[in-house]
Design an enzyme around this catalytic site. Structure first.
Site, mmCIF file in Angstrom:
data_model
loop_
_atom_site.group_PDB
_atom_site.id
_atom_site.type_symbol
_atom_site.label_atom_id
_atom_site.label_comp_id
_atom_site.label_asym_id
_atom_site.label_seq_id
_atom_site.Cartn_x
_atom_site.Cartn_y
_atom_site.Cartn_z
ATOM 1 N N HIS A 176 -8.712 4.833 1.503
ATOM 2 C CA HIS A 176 -8.151 3.470 1.585
ATOM 3 C C HIS A 176 -7.892 3.027 3.027
ATOM 4 O O HIS A 176 -6.769 2.737 3.425
ATOM 5 C CB HIS A 176 -6.877 3.327 0.743
ATOM 6 C CG HIS A 176 -5.958 4.524 0.736
ATOM 7 N ND1 HIS A 176 -5.498 5.107 1.888
ATOM 8 C CD2 HIS A 176 -5.424 5.218 -0.284
ATOM 9 C CE1 HIS A 176 -4.726 6.126 1.566
ATOM 10 N NE2 HIS A 176 -4.667 6.226 0.247
ATOM 11 N N ASP A 251 -7.978 3.523 -5.531
ATOM 12 C CA ASP A 251 -6.564 3.872 -5.314
ATOM 13 C C ASP A 251 -5.676 3.233 -6.384
ATOM 14 O O ASP A 251 -4.531 2.860 -6.112
ATOM 15 C CB ASP A 251 -6.084 3.489 -3.913
ATOM 16 C CG ASP A 251 -4.694 4.046 -3.612
ATOM 17 O OD1 ASP A 251 -4.320 5.063 -4.222
ATOM 18 O OD2 ASP A 251 -3.979 3.451 -2.788
HETATM 19 C C1 NCD Z 1 -0.118 6.447 -4.527
HETATM 20 C C2 NCD Z 1 0.653 6.926 -5.756
HETATM 21 O O1 NCD Z 1 1.488 6.174 -6.259
HETATM 22 O O2 NCD Z 1 0.395 8.039 -6.209
HETATM 23 N N1 NCD Z 1 0.518 5.273 -4.020
HETATM 24 C C3 NCD Z 1 -0.051 4.323 -3.243
HETATM 25 O O3 NCD Z 1 0.681 3.436 -2.811
HETATM 26 N N2 NCD Z 1 -1.333 4.300 -2.957
HETATM 27 C C4 NCD Z 1 -0.206 7.537 -3.530
HETATM 28 C C5 NCD Z 1 -1.140 7.224 -2.392
HETATM 29 O O4 NCD Z 1 -2.371 7.281 -2.534
HETATM 30 O O5 NCD Z 1 -0.623 6.879 -1.330
#
Ligand code: NCD
Length: 343
Positions: A176, A251
C-alpha cells in the site's frame, strides 16, 4: 464501451480476520484467483503450525488460492522459516509489520533490529519468497518522539533503501505505497516493487484529519493514512503508468462499526468496491487498457505465478454502496458506483 472482460484478478494483500468477522467478509474474495491473507491476527500467524491451521480454515470455505502473509515477529527463527518454506513454498510470503505501526504489530521487529533477522531474509532471497513490507516508522529513533502519521512512510524510506541495498536479489514489495518519496525509491531499485490500494487513490488526508491533525472521520482512517494531493497524485500516476512495478492489492481491513468508532481502529473495508472502483478509475482516465495488467498480471508476474485462466466481466451499470454491511461500514458507503461485476 458498456462491457469489459478481463483476466481474473488477484488480491495481493487482504485482512480476512478470523471468527465471525472473517465469516462476514470471506465470500467476497471468491472473485479473485489468489488472495494474500495477512496473518496480523491478535495471535500473529508466525509459525508452521499456525500457518497450516489458518490456511486450512480459509481453504475449507473458499474458491480462491490462499497465500498466507506470515508475520516476521520476535519469535521468528531461521529454523522455523526453513520448515515453513520446505512445506509451503509458493503458499506463504513473509510480512514485515514494524513494531507498533499498525493493528496487531506489537510482536513485530523494530527497524533497527531487523539486521538480527537477516538470515531469514537471506533464505527468502535464495528461495525467491516475497518479502512484503508495511513501510512506516512511528518514532524518531534519536529523540524517541512520535512521528506524525502523515510523515511515517517517508520516514521509513532510508530503512527500505538500506534493505534494498543489502538484498539486491530479494523480492521486496512495499505494501500500500502512499507517498511520492516511496514511489521514487521503488523506481530506482530493481528489487523493489509497490502495491497500490484503492484507498490511496480515492481518499485524501483532509477527508480524514482536520488542520490540527485530529482524526475526525474514523471510517476513512487506514494505515498508511491517506495523503494530501502531492502524494496522492504520485500514486495515481504510478497506477496509470502501466509500469509493472506497481499493481493492485486491496488492503481490505474490516472492523465492526462499534469497534472502529469506540477504539478508532485503522483499516478500510473496501472489498465491496475495489474492482468496480478501479474499473471506473481507469475508464475515467481513458486508460482502460491498463486495468487488466494492474489487477491481473503485474502482481502475478512479479511473484512468479502463472496468470489466471478465468475471466470476469464488468458492465456499465449504476449501484449504490450500502451504508452498512454485516455490521461493518464499507469504504465508499453511500457512493454511486458506475460499473458492476456481472460474471
Ligand atoms: C490493517 C488491519 O486493520 O489489520 N489496517 C490498516 O489500516 N491497513 C493493518 C495494516 O495493513 O496496516
Amino acid at each position: 464501451m458498456t462491457e469489459i472482460s478481463i483476466r481474473q484478478p488477484d488480491d495481493w494483500h487482504a485482512h480476512l480476520r478470523i471468527g465471525s468477522l472473517s465469516e462476514s467478509v470471506i465470500d467476497l474474495f471468491n472473485v479473485y484467483g489468489r488472495v494474500v491473507c495477512m496473518g496480523n491476527l491478535a495471535d500473529p500467524i508466525d509459525n508452521l503450525h499456525k500457518i497450516i491451521s489458518y490456511r486450512s480454515n480459509i481453504l475449507s470455505s473458499v474458491d480462491f488460492l490462499p497465500i498466507i502473509g506470515a508475520m516476521l515477529t520476535k519469535n521468528s527463527t531461521l529454523e522455523k522459516w526453513i520448515k515453513i518454506t520446505n512445506l509451503l513454498y509458493g503458499r506463504v510470503f513473509i510480512k514485515y509489520l514494524p513494531e507498533g505501526v499498525t493493528t496487531n504489530s506489537e510482536s513485530g521487529i523494530a527497524w533497527p533490529e531487523l539486521e538480527n533477522y537477516y538470515p531469514i531474509l537471506e533464505l527468502a532471497q535464495d528461495r525467491r519468497i516475497p518479502f512484503l513490507i508495511h513501510a512506516e516508522i512511528d518514532r524518531d529513533l534519536k529523540t524517541g518522539e512520535l512521528i506524525p502519521e502523515i510523515a511515517r512512510e517517508k520516514a521509513a524510506v532510508p530503512y527500505v533503501e538500506k534493505l534494498a541495498r543489502d538484498f539486491p536479489e530479494l523480492i521486496i514489495n512495499i505494501e500500500h505505497v502512499s507517498t511520492r518519496a516511496m514511489v521514487d525509491l521503488i523506481m530506482t531499485h530493481d528489487n523493489l516493487s509497490g502495491s497500490i490500494s484503492p484507498n490511496h487513490l480515492a481518499h485524501r488526508y483532509e477527508d480524514v484529519f482536520d488542520e490540527q491533525g485530529n482524526l475526525f472521520n474514523v471510517h476513512k482512517y487506514f494505515k498508511p493514512v491517506a495523503k494530501a494531493k502531492y502524494d496522492q497524485a504520485a500514486i495515481i500516476a504510478a497506477a496509470l503508468s502501466g509500469d509493472k512495478k506497481f499493481f493492485f492489492a486491496s488492503d481490505s481491513a474490516p472492523h465492526y462499526q462499534a469497534d472502529k468508532e469506540k477504539f478508532q481502529k485503522a483499516g478500510a473495508f473496501n472489498a465491496l468496491t475495489n474492482l468496480t472502483y478501479l474499473c471506473e478509475f481507469f475508464a475515467e482516465h481513458n486508460a482502460l487498457e491498463k486495468f487488466e495488467p494492474f489487477v491481473s498480471e503485474s502482481g502475478a508476474r512479479r511473484y512468479g505465478f502463472p496468470l489466471n485462466d478465468r475471466t470476469i466481466k464488468f458492465r456499465r451499470e449504476t449501484w449504490t454502496v450500502s451504508l452498512i454491511y454485516r455490521g461493518i461500514v464499507p469504504d465508499l458507503a453511500g457512493r454511486i458506483m458506475k460499473w458492476k461485476v456481472i460474471e
